[in-house]
Motif scaffolding. Sequence first.
Motif, mmCIF file in Angstrom:
data_model
loop_
_atom_site.group_PDB
_atom_site.id
_atom_site.type_symbol
_atom_site.label_atom_id
_atom_site.label_comp_id
_atom_site.label_asym_id
_atom_site.label_seq_id
_atom_site.Cartn_x
_atom_site.Cartn_y
_atom_site.Cartn_z
ATOM 1 N N CYS A 1 27.156 -65.382 30.768
ATOM 2 C CA CYS A 1 26.888 -63.981 31.110
ATOM 3 C C CYS A 1 27.662 -63.057 30.170
ATOM 4 O O CYS A 1 28.874 -63.192 30.019
ATOM 5 C CB CYS A 1 27.270 -63.708 32.567
ATOM 6 S SG CYS A 1 26.301 -64.666 33.754
ATOM 7 N N PHE A 2 26.966 -62.122 29.596
ATOM 8 C CA PHE A 2 27.487 -61.198 28.587
ATOM 9 C C PHE A 2 27.541 -59.810 29.211
ATOM 10 O O PHE A 2 26.540 -59.313 29.745
ATOM 11 C CB PHE A 2 26.538 -61.233 27.389
ATOM 12 C CG PHE A 2 26.854 -60.322 26.245
ATOM 13 C CD1 PHE A 2 27.447 -60.816 25.092
ATOM 14 C CD2 PHE A 2 26.497 -58.979 26.280
ATOM 15 C CE1 PHE A 2 27.693 -59.983 23.992
ATOM 16 C CE2 PHE A 2 26.744 -58.136 25.201
ATOM 17 C CZ PHE A 2 27.346 -58.643 24.057
ATOM 18 N N LEU A 3 28.714 -59.164 29.171
ATOM 19 C CA LEU A 3 28.871 -57.865 29.814
ATOM 20 C C LEU A 3 29.405 -56.830 28.837
ATOM 21 O O LEU A 3 30.456 -57.039 28.215
ATOM 22 C CB LEU A 3 29.827 -57.953 31.003
ATOM 23 C CG LEU A 3 29.432 -58.895 32.134
ATOM 24 C CD1 LEU A 3 30.134 -60.242 31.996
ATOM 25 C CD2 LEU A 3 29.742 -58.288 33.490
ATOM 26 N N THR A 4 28.716 -55.718 28.707
ATOM 27 C CA THR A 4 29.259 -54.590 27.951
ATOM 28 C C THR A 4 29.984 -53.666 28.928
ATOM 29 O O THR A 4 29.717 -53.677 30.130
ATOM 30 C CB THR A 4 28.148 -53.811 27.230
ATOM 31 O OG1 THR A 4 27.255 -53.231 28.195
ATOM 32 C CG2 THR A 4 27.377 -54.720 26.296
ATOM 33 N N GLY A 5 30.929 -52.886 28.396
ATOM 34 C CA GLY A 5 31.769 -52.088 29.287
ATOM 35 C C GLY A 5 32.600 -52.982 30.171
ATOM 36 O O GLY A 5 32.960 -52.621 31.297
ATOM 37 N N HIS B 1 30.121 -68.698 32.791
ATOM 38 C CA HIS B 1 30.861 -68.463 31.559
ATOM 39 C C HIS B 1 30.733 -66.964 31.270
ATOM 40 O O HIS B 1 29.642 -66.404 31.411
ATOM 41 C CB HIS B 1 30.280 -69.266 30.403
ATOM 42 C CG HIS B 1 30.162 -70.735 30.673
ATOM 43 N ND1 HIS B 1 31.252 -71.535 30.903
ATOM 44 C CD2 HIS B 1 29.071 -71.540 30.763
ATOM 45 C CE1 HIS B 1 30.859 -72.782 31.105
ATOM 46 N NE2 HIS B 1 29.540 -72.801 31.037
ATOM 47 N N VAL B 2 31.812 -66.325 30.865
ATOM 48 C CA VAL B 2 31.807 -64.865 30.770
ATOM 49 C C VAL B 2 32.284 -64.390 29.399
ATOM 50 O O VAL B 2 33.345 -64.792 28.923
ATOM 51 C CB VAL B 2 32.696 -64.239 31.873
ATOM 52 C CG1 VAL B 2 32.771 -62.733 31.709
ATOM 53 C CG2 VAL B 2 32.172 -64.607 33.261
ATOM 54 N N SER B 3 31.485 -63.519 28.791
ATOM 55 C CA SER B 3 31.875 -62.820 27.563
ATOM 56 C C SER B 3 31.877 -61.333 27.851
ATOM 57 O O SER B 3 30.856 -60.787 28.283
ATOM 58 C CB SER B 3 30.884 -63.118 26.427
ATOM 59 O OG SER B 3 30.919 -64.478 26.058
ATOM 60 N N ILE B 4 33.011 -60.673 27.643
ATOM 61 C CA ILE B 4 33.093 -59.241 27.880
ATOM 62 C C ILE B 4 33.252 -58.511 26.549
ATOM 63 O O ILE B 4 33.938 -58.974 25.649
ATOM 64 C CB ILE B 4 34.239 -58.861 28.853
ATOM 65 C CG1 ILE B 4 35.583 -59.374 28.340
ATOM 66 C CG2 ILE B 4 33.953 -59.399 30.249
ATOM 67 C CD1 ILE B 4 36.762 -58.923 29.202
ATOM 68 N N VAL B 5 32.597 -57.358 26.468
ATOM 69 C CA VAL B 5 32.576 -56.582 25.229
ATOM 70 C C VAL B 5 32.967 -55.136 25.526
ATOM 71 O O VAL B 5 32.518 -54.549 26.509
ATOM 72 C CB VAL B 5 31.179 -56.606 24.583
ATOM 73 C CG1 VAL B 5 31.169 -55.800 23.289
ATOM 74 C CG2 VAL B 5 30.728 -58.032 24.315
ATOM 75 N N ALA B 6 33.826 -54.600 24.695
ATOM 76 C CA ALA B 6 34.212 -53.190 24.760
ATOM 77 C C ALA B 6 34.847 -52.854 23.417
ATOM 78 O O ALA B 6 34.992 -53.717 22.547
ATOM 79 C CB ALA B 6 35.166 -52.918 25.917
#
Length: 312
Positions: A14-18, A37-42
């Motif tokens: 799972c890919f999350l922006t903010g 599985h987690v990818s965070i983007v900011a």
Amino acid sequence: MLFSRKWDPKGKHCFLTGGSSGAGLALAIALAKAGAHVSIVARNQERLQRALEEVEKARKSPEQVFRCYSFPVNTEDGSAAAIKAASEPYGGRCPDAFFLCAGASRPGFFVEQSEDSIKRGMEQTYYAQAFTALAATKAMVKQGIKGKVVFCSSILGYFSMVGYSTYSPGKFALRGLAETLQSEFMLYGIEVHLAMPGTMYTKGYEEENVGKPKITLKLEETDDGARPEHVADVILKGVRNGKFHITVDFIGHVFRASSAGASVRNSYAFDWIYGLIGYVALPVWRKSVDTTVTKHRAEHEEYLRERGLLSS
């Protein structure tokens, strides 16, 4: 619908922006607890690292992969680069689900705005999600991944009022995009969801209130609001259950049902009740809002004079 299989994020990327704060971070933690599985983007690397530590605390198994990436997502190139980086630990396979939570609100009166601030408002509310969706779905379609795209709009994508001239237009636009893609992406087996939360008590909300017009604060003083953790739980539940429009509380359900048009309904058993409540109550509520705004006219004129926006 009663017998359809629920989506399970366990083992999914799972890919999350903010993802460094607010609803984005809360969703990242909720997904981690669910075994994803987690990818965070900011943008801010320091805040990303702190957020990643919070996600790590929610780990359920040693197999889970948690990563953070600092990229601007208000362009297609920036979004594509972020997705490419997040895909590398998986042999280039793009994420299974995209939760698009990037955005910001800077309330103010329309006559105070400039061409740049209006463009910036659309960049923060619409482009920051639309371009990620564009880059994401190109990768998903190319690789044949039948995943999910979750937009995070706002209850201010159903209606608007004084102070939100640079915020609501982008949130309305996200609804238009989601409505289009919900139909179009049936061609690819990609499911689209549109979350429409109300006020959330976050750091961003506190910053927003600093410069918010007094009349807007007045209109919102009875708004209960919600913690981002609660909002994240409701959004994730809606995604699990395959809901298209996901609203968080009673007033959100009323606005959703009252403005549904030809949108996919959440419940034929209850939406007509919410719609009937809206038919009766919302015009009364709107009249009270307009009355409050009109009473503010004299104070507002003085405000404009002080800033040189009104001739003496």
